[in-house]
Design a protein around this motif. Sequence first.
Motif, PDB file in Angstrom:
ATOM      1  N   GLU A  73      30.390  67.451  49.251  1.00  0.00           N
ATOM      2  CA  GLU A  73      29.683  66.231  48.884  1.00  0.00           C
ATOM      3  C   GLU A  73      28.680  66.468  47.763  1.00  0.00           C
ATOM      4  O   GLU A  73      28.590  65.693  46.825  1.00  0.00           O
ATOM      5  CB  GLU A  73      28.930  65.633  50.088  1.00  0.00           C
ATOM      6  N   MET A  77      28.705  64.503  44.299  1.00  0.00           N
ATOM      7  CA  MET A  77      27.684  63.469  44.175  1.00  0.00           C
ATOM      8  C   MET A  77      26.476  63.879  43.344  1.00  0.00           C
ATOM      9  O   MET A  77      25.639  63.057  43.037  1.00  0.00           O
ATOM     10  CB  MET A  77      27.209  63.040  45.569  1.00  0.00           C
ATOM     11  N   TRP A 102      24.128  49.778  51.495  1.00  0.00           N
ATOM     12  CA  TRP A 102      24.549  51.159  51.248  1.00  0.00           C
ATOM     13  C   TRP A 102      25.216  51.312  49.892  1.00  0.00           C
ATOM     14  O   TRP A 102      25.191  52.382  49.300  1.00  0.00           O
ATOM     15  CB  TRP A 102      25.478  51.652  52.357  1.00  0.00           C
ATOM     16  N   TYR A 126      18.852  58.889  47.097  1.00  0.00           N
ATOM     17  CA  TYR A 126      20.086  59.419  47.678  1.00  0.00           C
ATOM     18  C   TYR A 126      19.815  60.697  48.438  1.00  0.00           C
ATOM     19  O   TYR A 126      18.936  61.481  48.057  1.00  0.00           O
ATOM     20  CB  TYR A 126      21.111  59.713  46.569  1.00  0.00           C
ATOM     21  N   THR A 130      24.547  64.868  50.984  1.00  0.00           N
ATOM     22  CA  THR A 130      25.764  64.052  51.058  1.00  0.00           C
ATOM     23  C   THR A 130      25.961  63.167  49.839  1.00  0.00           C
ATOM     24  O   THR A 130      27.067  62.705  49.587  1.00  0.00           O
ATOM     25  CB  THR A 130      25.750  63.143  52.297  1.00  0.00           C
ATOM     26  N   ARG A 132      24.854  60.238  49.603  1.00  0.00           N
ATOM     27  CA  ARG A 132      24.874  58.845  50.061  1.00  0.00           C
ATOM     28  C   ARG A 132      23.480  58.245  49.940  1.00  0.00           C
ATOM     29  O   ARG A 132      22.471  58.928  50.065  1.00  0.00           O
ATOM     30  CB  ARG A 132      25.329  58.771  51.509  1.00  0.00           C
ATOM     31  N   SER A 133      23.452  56.927  49.736  1.00  0.00           N
ATOM     32  CA  SER A 133      22.178  56.220  49.684  1.00  0.00           C
ATOM     33  C   SER A 133      21.445  56.420  51.002  1.00  0.00           C
ATOM     34  O   SER A 133      22.062  56.429  52.066  1.00  0.00           O
ATOM     35  CB  SER A 133      22.422  54.735  49.464  1.00  0.00           C
ATOM     36  N   ARG A 134      20.129  56.548  50.924  1.00  0.00           N
ATOM     37  CA  ARG A 134      19.318  56.653  52.135  1.00  0.00           C
ATOM     38  C   ARG A 134      18.827  55.272  52.573  1.00  0.00           C
ATOM     39  O   ARG A 134      18.082  55.155  53.540  1.00  0.00           O
ATOM     40  CB  ARG A 134      18.152  57.606  51.905  1.00  0.00           C
TER      41      ARG A 134
END
Length: 189
Positions: A73, A77, A102, A126, A130, A132-134
């Motif tokens: 990831e 990312m 998200w 982020y 990962t 990913r958005s927090r």
Amino acid sequence: MTSSQLADIFAEAGRVASVEIVYDRVTDRSRGFAFVTMGSFEEAKEAIRLFDGSQVGGRTAKVNFPEVPRGGEREVMESKIRSSNQGFVDSPHKIYAGNLSWGLTSQGLREAFQDQPGFLSAKVVYDRDTGRSRGFGFISFASAEEVDSALEAMNGVEVEGRPLRLNLAQQRSFISPPPAPETNSEPDS
């Protein structure tokens, strides 16, 4: 095929937020795949429905949500996280924005606030591991009065289907750790 050509094709499914063609670092040639970020989850599902298995640029396309190898990831990312923070104009006059969709990007958050007086910048935060958005971000302004105005105008406003939860951002204070206890490194005699 260029990023703009891919964006034009995928625009049939909705708003294209970004296109990133992946290139080989050594040869600088396309590796034959790209990441197309759509404006919303629904638009991404429509892009999959329209284009998975169809001919795109003379090739049969596999269009799906990204499948990132376990542990990979960060590599995939990292550029997204870097570009999110790139160009963020920090200011002591900031709003904390919570309850973010998200799929909301920093660009989307900027667009939501760009018409507010004194708006400087916005970013989504982020997860470093990962990518990913927090689910939260920050919006900076030129003055405290403009922060108050934006809080009044934008708190509870829906952005990508979720009501913004806004608060005045707290300034981080960095406290230095207490000094380590002294140890005697000489052997006892």
